[in-house]
Design a protein around this motif. Structure first.
Motif, PDB file in Angstrom:
ATOM      1  N   ARG A 871       1.075  -1.051  -0.269  1.00 29.86           N
ATOM      2  CA  ARG A 871       0.085   0.141  -0.272  1.00 29.86           C
ATOM      3  C   ARG A 871       0.673   1.467  -0.090  1.00 29.86           C
ATOM      4  O   ARG A 871       0.498   2.253  -0.807  1.00 29.86           O
ATOM      5  CB  ARG A 871      -0.883  -0.180   1.235  1.00 29.86           C
ATOM      6  N   ALA A 872       2.047   1.017   0.538  1.00 32.73           N
ATOM      7  CA  ALA A 872       3.447   2.253   0.930  1.00 32.73           C
ATOM      8  C   ALA A 872       3.790   2.253  -0.580  1.00 32.73           C
ATOM      9  O   ALA A 872       4.336   3.005  -0.299  1.00 32.73           O
ATOM     10  CB  ALA A 872       3.741   1.998   2.070  1.00 32.73           C
ATOM     11  N   GLU A 873       4.113   1.300  -1.156  1.00 33.51           N
ATOM     12  CA  GLU A 873       4.494   0.935  -1.801  1.00 33.51           C
ATOM     13  C   GLU A 873       6.300   2.100  -1.781  1.00 33.51           C
ATOM     14  O   GLU A 873       7.124   2.464  -2.775  1.00 33.51           O
ATOM     15  CB  GLU A 873       4.276   2.363  -3.284  1.00 33.51           C
ATOM     16  N   ASP A 874       6.997   0.770  -1.121  1.00 39.42           N
ATOM     17  CA  ASP A 874       7.546   1.149  -0.278  1.00 39.42           C
ATOM     18  C   ASP A 874       8.560   0.029  -0.727  1.00 39.42           C
ATOM     19  O   ASP A 874       9.013  -1.164   0.346  1.00 39.42           O
ATOM     20  CB  ASP A 874       7.740   1.554   0.809  1.00 39.42           C
ATOM     21  N   ALA A 875       9.573   0.667  -1.115  1.00 37.38           N
ATOM     22  CA  ALA A 875      10.173  -0.574  -1.947  1.00 37.38           C
ATOM     23  C   ALA A 875      11.898  -0.820  -0.371  1.00 37.38           C
ATOM     24  O   ALA A 875      13.107  -1.205  -1.560  1.00 37.38           O
ATOM     25  CB  ALA A 875      10.880  -0.494  -2.987  1.00 37.38           C
ATOM     26  N   THR A 876      12.185   0.430   0.093  1.00 38.71           N
ATOM     27  CA  THR A 876      13.593   0.475   0.769  1.00 38.71           C
ATOM     28  C   THR A 876      13.813  -0.344   1.742  1.00 38.71           C
ATOM     29  O   THR A 876      15.008  -0.431   1.833  1.00 38.71           O
ATOM     30  CB  THR A 876      13.606   1.953   0.901  1.00 38.71           C
ATOM     31  N   HIS A 877      12.378  -1.531   2.239  1.00 31.21           N
ATOM     32  CA  HIS A 877      12.859  -1.506   2.915  1.00 31.21           C
ATOM     33  C   HIS A 877      12.786  -3.233   2.884  1.00 31.21           C
ATOM     34  O   HIS A 877      12.622  -4.160   3.608  1.00 31.21           O
ATOM     35  CB  HIS A 877      12.063  -1.881   4.787  1.00 31.21           C
ATOM     36  N   PHE A 878      13.503  -3.818   1.546  1.00 32.56           N
ATOM     37  CA  PHE A 878      13.186  -4.680   0.549  1.00 32.56           C
ATOM     38  C   PHE A 878      13.895  -6.228   2.005  1.00 32.56           C
ATOM     39  O   PHE A 878      13.251  -7.481   1.748  1.00 32.56           O
ATOM     40  CB  PHE A 878      13.776  -5.253  -0.377  1.00 32.56           C
TER      41      PHE A 878
END
Length: 1470
Positions: A871-878
């Motif tokens: 939902r956040a489209e957050d790819a930084t913490h993969f």
């Protein structure tokens, strides 16, 4: 020979592959080794590089990315030489680098292409080196002789034998000589009688001429010294075994330590020869792989060798065994003793040191009796050969005779007048050999001191011939005023630290130091012993006296120039105060000791110059230190200079401005130069009390308020409030102090009164109100939040969180739309994920969802967290998500997340994890689709991970896609897809892969596929045994044999395959073993197969192997110990003649005597030239089988050995074979003749008794021989014996015997057989008395004819003599007549001169019997009355006995005639 007893020890020092060197670079063109210190390897893949291996640290190679065509390391230091061709040209570029300093030393560009040459051209190649590959280039230690070695293809009739060519060049003569040689080296050798060493060249050659191969080693002296003894040329053969017919030398190394020549061949043979005599010492194969490079290991007297496998082998001399080996195995006593002397080696104690002296067995073992060297020494001493005894003691191995007992022995010898004392002879010999030990030095010094020849001591000490000791010093000191300066110089040469101690001792002597301090210092400095000179001066200058000012200056000067740190320590300790300060200050400045230079002077200008210099040279730390510590510089001038200099570090300026009150100037400068961190540092750490001045100046410079506020808050309570308010009021900027004042209020400060209406409704006041409530009355905070709007929400919210007012903080952040901070309060402080999710749904901000997702992830709600991240489209913490998903095994959710992440980032980790996740959920088709699309996955790592976790199907897809056939093969093995695994292994073509697939196929009993793999494994020598053991451990013997048999036909089949198959035949198929050995004997590792045959008891095959390996002793022993299986007569004959142990000859005799007596003569015939015939006869005699070896003894009787002769004679006697016995006696006389005669003379056979007489005759026992012959009526033998005896009495007695026996015919025969012995008168008398005149008449006729001829010759000689006398007389008369004629012409008063040799008158003529002969009587018989009377008397006696009635006159006449005729011709002539 066991390795422990071999004279040369081999060990593996290193393997190049073990340090990362690829096999393809282990070649002559890529590897160089110029000494025993470094190996240099040039790599060209995967990138160009040079690897340097330090042999002291071989496992820490130095690899540098360097491109070069050639690379060489300096033999002694870490200096690298490189050659590379310039791109686009034919020119070579040479460069030399210092590896440690990482600097280029030299560079040289060659005008034309060079090959293995130096920048300085030495000579032109000779024609014989045209089209040769250069393999070696050397020079002798004097650099006056150079040699270049090259190799070329062999002759057409034998191309396998490489041809070697050598060019020898003389630098002095500028001339070359072309020779044939494969390897060469120079050596230094001292010839006895020549004090200068001779330069030798040793070279080895192997050439073919008309099909004949000749291999030689030559040792030749170069540049013989005129008038000096020279080295005589030596040469020796190099014996190559048949299997090495085409092998040739590739290198030669000389061991100067031991005087040995090492010749190394391409196929790994090592030849060892003595340098002095060129005698062969040892030969062995040291490497199964070709050797292409060697280097001298000078420290151990051996050499290094590198083979194609990459082994670095070290060959050294086995000091414990080489001397016993040479003396025992080689039986070369002289060489053994010379080696022991040359290398100070053990093992020569039991050897004679005299050339030609035979070795005498010692009856007592070595532990209980003196050594042979000591015995020889005592023998020489007893013979008063003191000089020889001294030389023996000087050269005794390991100095076993250089003891006090030896000195005492020489002292005890009385001194003879006019001769050198033996003790001095002994010491003189030792001095010529080297250095004396402590005891010898002391004794010799006593003699010299007693004779007051102390100058000799000085010379010997200067030449380092004496070993110094305390006792020697005491001896020299007594009654002796030493030359301290000379002693100090002498000690300096060998022991600098001892010289320092000696100098300090002199400085403490009573009466003062005998040598000036300055002179002592200069002695140290002349030898560059700076540290020792400093140590001496620091000790003697401790009193710090004014008169030592010069020396104080000197010690500081030399250390400031060489060791500034020492000078710095001296100055820092304040030891000296009388030195030349200006001079030392200048030197300190030059040495970089600027502080010390400053301490020396207090001039402000100098201090300023120092600061200025340090600043300009970038020594910021020094500037900072001086500005902080010095009190002598001009502050204003220094401040201005530092501001102009604009140093990157503002601390020096801060020091000046803070110390001397230039704070506003400092602040202005720092702000204008954007050095804000130094402003913060100054007010926070250096001087917070000056912060108001700093704030005021910043306000004047229009500095941003945020920085000023932060600066004020950073100081807080340390900041003086009143000066600060004053500075702000001056500039109408009090609002800056709001936060600071609120802080003070919260801490209870009363410096400000808040009731001032100016602050009501103020932003800061609201902040202060809420903050005060947070600390003082938390219950009112929520009310203030709701009522107030003009406050700093973020800041106040953070304060509320810190005060644990989480709901109030959430309300503040929510009021100011700080949603991220708000949700963080819910998550981190209130810890309600549900409220946070609800809040996120309400605000729908990506940042909020990110925070929620992280919280969910921390709580282990991985699926929920993944949904929130999406939902956040957050790819930084993969990374965190991937790890958590893996731990929770939620790969379906992870796939969705990673697909989202791939749209935002291109990370190998993401794509790799996506493939892994597909594999975990068994979506293999998606994997195939994904890898076909563009991606950045690390497929290799993914495949390895899948393989490690047993996801073999997925791993197979990855490995197949990236063409990693090796991993694909092992993956298919795991999947039991063996055919595919074999196909993949074929593509991988890796030994490791083939091996893994092979083992897997063996375990699965897929032997056809296993064999395909195995054939690709066994061609690797290192893997062969592992494959064999794997098969054997699983009982697959037949399959293994089939594999090895198939491997024989491989193009790369090596010795290991043939050998291993032989071992397998020995264990499991013995019926095929012999055929295999015979077919492939030259390709077997025979020692290994020998061990196998021995273990399996295949004696026939073991014998054959021993023969092929030239181990004939073991072959013979095996045959005799296991004859039922191993014995073959023809083979054994070939073996026994080649054994080295002679005892085996006699063991073979016993063996054949016991087991094959019918063939013993055949064996003995082939051993006839090798065995001791006496010992063989003894063996057969003890066994009672002498007749059995009669043919052998007949064959060897020509050697005339007593034991053989006697044994055969015994046999002939037993066999009554008198013909053979007589033949044996005639031709072989080495036996007990009398003993044999005594045995035979009573034999019943006449011929045997006749042989007894014959033996007595040969032995000179004539009477016994004649008696035996007469006894057996062998009258002919008796006559011949008497004739040969030469004894007249025996002959005449035999005549009497024949007359007595009535043997008239024998009487007549004896007259002619003994013609020369029998007197005619005796014959005539005996014949006349016994009526045998008729039988004697033939003899008398012969006798008369002989003597008539003699008389005729005498008369003829007499007439010739008389004629000669008459001629001489006529000649003399003529001479006299001539003299008389001349005399008539002389004056009358003078008499005629006599003739030379004559008297004064004429002598009567000489008698007729001149020339020393008596006068001759008239022709006819001379009167011999006296003799005739004697004969008449004897005749009368006979007549009375026999015939008394005979007429006496006839007897007298006959007797007279007999006397004349019986005289020899010589007597008649006289």
């Amino acid at each position: 020979m066991a390795a422990a007893n071999a004279p040369i020890t081999m060990k593996e020092a290193l393997t190049l592959p073990s340090v990362g060197i690829n096999q393809q670079f282990i070649t002559f063109t890529h590897v160089t080794m110029e000494s025993d210190k470094y190996i240099c390897v040039r790599e060209t893949a995967p990138q160009n590089s040079v690897v340097i291996i330090d042999m002291n640290m071989p496992m820490q190679p130095l690899r540098r990315p360097i491109t070069a065509d050639s690379a060489l390391m300096n033999p002694n230091s870490r200096i690298l030489a490189l050659k590379a061709q310039l791109p686009g040209t034919t020119q070579d570029h040479l460069q030399i680098f210092n590896i440690e300093a990482k600097a280029k030393i030299k560079s040289h560009q060659m005008p034309e292409l060079v090959c293995d040459s130096e920048p300085v051209k030495m000579f032109e190649r000779t024609a014989n080196l045209a089209n040769n590959q250069i393999i070696n280039y050397r020079c002798d230690p004097t650099e006056k002789w150079l040699v270049l070695i090259g190799i070329a293809p062999g002759l057409p009739e034998r191309p396998q034998l490489v041809k070697g060519n050598m060019q020898l060049f003389s630098v002095d003569q500028q001339r070359s000589q072309a020779l044939e040689a494969h390897a060469a080296s120079f050596a230094q050798f001292k010839v006895p009688g020549n004090e200068n060493p001779s330069t030798l060249i040793c070279f080895a050659t192997k050439s073919s001429n008309a099909g004949q191969v000749t291999s030689k080693l030559h040792v030749i002296e170069l540049g013989a010294q005129p008038g000096k003894p020279g080295f005589s040329k030596k040469q020796a053969d190099l014996f190559f075994p048949p299997d090495f017919a085409d092998d040739f030398p590739v290198s030669m190394q000389i061991s100067q330590k031991y005087g040995l020549i090492f010749v190394i061949t391409k196929l790994g043979l090592l030849f060892v020869y003595d340098l002095e005599t060129a005698s062969a010492v040892y030969r062995n194969r040291i490497s199964p792989d070709p050797i292409f490079l060697t280097a001298e290991a000078s420290s151990v007297g051996g050499f290094y060798a590198i083979n194609r496998r990459g082994q670095v082998l070290l060959a050294t001399v086995n000091e414990a065994t080489i001397v016993p080996f040479v003396s025992g195995q080689l039986n070369n006593l002289e060489l053994a003793v010379n080696l022991a002397k040359r290398g100070n080696l053990p093992g020569a104690e039991n050897l004679s040191l005299d050339k030609g002296l035979t070795r005498i067995p010692c009856p007592i073992r070595r532990v209980s009796c003196p050594t042979r060297v000591v015995q020889r020494f005592q023998e020489l001493f007893a013979q008063t050969k003191y000089k020889e005894a001294a030389e023996l003691a000087a050269e005794s191995p390991q100095g076993i005779l250089r003891t006090p007992e030896t000195v005492a022995k020489f002292q005890s010898v009385p001194v003879q007048a006019g001769q050198t004392p033996p003790l001095l002879q002994y010491f003189g010999t030792l001095l010529t050999r080297g250095k004396l030990n402590a005891f010898e030095s002391l004794e010799l010094s006593r003699l010299v001191v007693n004779q007051n020849k102390k100058n000799l001591l000085e010379n010997w000490l200067a030449e380092d011939k004496l070993e110094c000791s305390e006792e020697l010093g005491d001896l020299v000191k007594v009654g002796y005023t030493p030359d301290y300066l000379f002693l100090l110089q002498t000690i300096l040469r060998t022991d600098p630290q001892g010289a320092v101690n000696f100098a300090l001792m002199m400085s403490q002597m009573e009466g003062g130091c005998p040598v000036d301090y300055n002179t002592i210092t200069d002695l140290f400095l002349q030898r560059n012993l700076i540290r020792e000179a400093t140590a001496f001066l620091l000790d003697v200058l401790k009193p710090n006296l004014p008169e030592h000012g010069y020396l104080q200056t000197k010690v500081l000067e030399i250390n400031l120039v060489t060791f500034p740190n020492v000078a710095d320590a001296i100055l820092a300790n304040g030891m000296f105060s009388h030195y030349d300060r200006p001079r030392i200050a200048q030197l300190c400045e030059k040495a970089g000791l600027y502080l010390q230079a400053l301490k020396v002077t207090e001039d402000p200008e100098i201090h300023f110059k120092y600061i200025e210099s340090a600043a300009k040279t970038g020594q910021i730390k020094e500037v900072e230190r001086v500005t902080r510590e010095s009190n002598f510089y001009d502050p204003e001038k220094t401040k201005n200079f530092l501001m102009e200099a604009k140093l990157p570090d503002a601390r020096p300026l801060i020091n000046v401005c803070d110390r001397f009150g230039f704070v506003p100037d400092l602040t202005h400068y720092l702000y204008r130069n954007n050095m804000l961190r130094y402003i913060e540092g100054y007010v926070q750490k250096v001087n917070p009390s000056n912060a108001p001045q700093v704030v005021g100046q910043l306000l004047d410079d229009e500095c941003p308020e945020d920085f000023i506020k932060g600066l004020i808050l950073s100081v807080r309570s340390l900041l003086p409030v009143e000066p600060l308010v004053e500075e702000c009021e001056k500039r109408n900027r009090l609002r800056l102090l709001t936060q600071f004042l609120e802080h003070l209020v919260s801490e209870g400060s009363t410096d400000i009164v808040l009731q001032n209406s100016a602050f009501s409704g103020n932003f800061n006041l609201q902040n202060l109100l809420i903050l005060t409530a947070i600390k003082a009355d938390p219950s009112r905070v929520m009310d203030y939040i709701n009522r107030l709007d003009n406050f700093d929400g973020p800041a106040v919210g953070e304060v509320a969180v810190e005060a644990q007012l989480y709901e109030e903080a959430f309300a503040i952040f929510k009021k100011f739309n700080l949603n991220v901070q708000a949700v963080n309060v819910l998550l981190d402080n209130i810890r309600s994920i549900d409220r946070a999710v609800e809040f996120a749904f309400r605000v729908e901000e990506e940042a909020v969802w990110s925070q929620v997702a992280m919280a969910q992830l921390r709580e282990g709600l991985v699926s929920d967290a993944i949904e929130s991240f999406i939902r956040a489209e957050d790819a930084t913490h993969f990374l965190e998500v991937i790890k958590a998903a893996g731990d929770a095994d939620v790969y379906h959710d992870l796939v969705k997340y990673l697909l989202m992440v791939r749209q935002k980032v291109k990370e190998p980790k993401v794509d790799s994890e996506l493939i892994y996740a597909y594999a975990k959920i068994d979506r293999l088709s998606e994997i195939e689709e994904f890898i076909l699309m563009p991606n950045v996955a690390n497929l290799q790592n993914v495949g390895d991970r899948l393989y490690d976790e047993a996801l073999y199907e997925a791993a197979k897809i990855i490995y197949a896609f990236i063409s990693n056939w090796a991993k694909l093969a092992v993956t298919l093995v795991k999947l039991k897809q063996f055919q595919g695994a074999v196909d993949a292994a074929r593509k991988a073509n890796s030994a490791k892969t083939w091996k893994e697939v092979c083992f897997a196929c063996v375990d699965a009993e897929e032997f056809r596929l296993a064999q395909i793999c195995g054939l690709n494994v066994i061609i690797q020598v290192d893997d062969l045994e592992e494959v064999s053991e794997y098969y054997q451990n699983r009982g697959c013997f037949n399959e293994l044999i089939s594999l090895m048999e198939s491997g024989l036909g491989l193009e790369r089949a090596h010795m290991g395959i043939f050998t291993e198959l032989g071992v397998l035949y020995a264990r499991y198929r013995p019926e095929k073993l012999m055929e295999h050995i015979k077919l492939f004997s030259t390709r077997l590792n025979i020692p290994k197969l020998i061990r196998a045959c021995d273990e399996q008891m295949h004696w026939k095959e073991l014998t054959y192997l021993y023969i092929q390996y030239d181990e004939f002793d073991n072959a013979a022993t095996t045959v005799m110990n296991h004859s039922p299986e191993a014995w073959d007569h023809m083979q054994f004959k070939d073996i026994i003649v080649k054994v080295a142990n002679v005892e085996l000859y006699y063991k073979a005799v016993h063996f054949y005597l016991q087991e094959h007596p019918d063939l013993i003569n055949d064996v003995l015939n082939v051993l006839a030239l090798r065995v001791d015939h006496t010992r063989v006869v003894d063996i057969m005699r003890k066994a009672g089988q002498l007749p059995l070896v009669k043919p052998y003894m007949v064959a060897v009787q020509s050697n005339n050995v007593a034991a053989v002769n006697e044994a055969l004679n015994e046999i002939y006697l037993e066999e009554e074979d008198y013909d053979r016995l007589r033949e044996s006696i005639d031709f072989h006389d080495n036996f007990d003749q009398i003993g044999l005669a005594q045995k035979v003379e009573k034999h019943e056979l006449l011929e045997m008794r006749r042989l007894a007489a014959y033996i007595y005759k040969k032995a000179g026992r004539w009477k016994q021989s004649i008696a035996l012959s007469k006894k057996d009526n062998l009258y002919k033998d008796a006559m011949e014996t008497a004739s040969q005896s030469g004894d007249r009495e025996l002959a005449e007695e035999l005549l009497v015997y024949f007359i007595e026996q009535g043997k008239k015919e024998c009487f007549a025969s004896c007259l002619f057989v003994c013609y020369d012995l029998i007197r005619a008168d005796v014959v005539l008398e005996l014949a006349w008395l016994n009526n045998m005149i008729d039988f004697a008449f033939p003899y008398l006729l012969q006798f008369i004819r002989e003597y008539t001829g003699k008389v005729d010759e005498l008369i003829k000689d007499k007439l010739e003599a008389q004629n000669e006398v008459k001629a001489k007389e006529a000649e003399e008369k003529e001479k006299v007549a001539q003299q008389n004629m001349y005399a008539q012409l002389l004056p009358l008063a003078l008499p005629a001169p006599p003739m030379p040799g004559m008297g004064s008158g004429f002598a009567p003529p000489p008698p007729m019997g001149g020339m020393g002969m008596p006068p001759m009587p008239p022709y006819g018989m001379p009167p011999m009355e006296s003799k005739r009377a004697g004969q008449r008397e004897r005749g009368d006696l006979k007549r009375k006995e026999k015939k008394p009635n005979l007429h006496s006159s006839l007897i007298a006449d006959l007797t007279s005639w007999n006397l004349i005729m019986t005289k020899p011709t010589s007597e008649i002539k006289e």
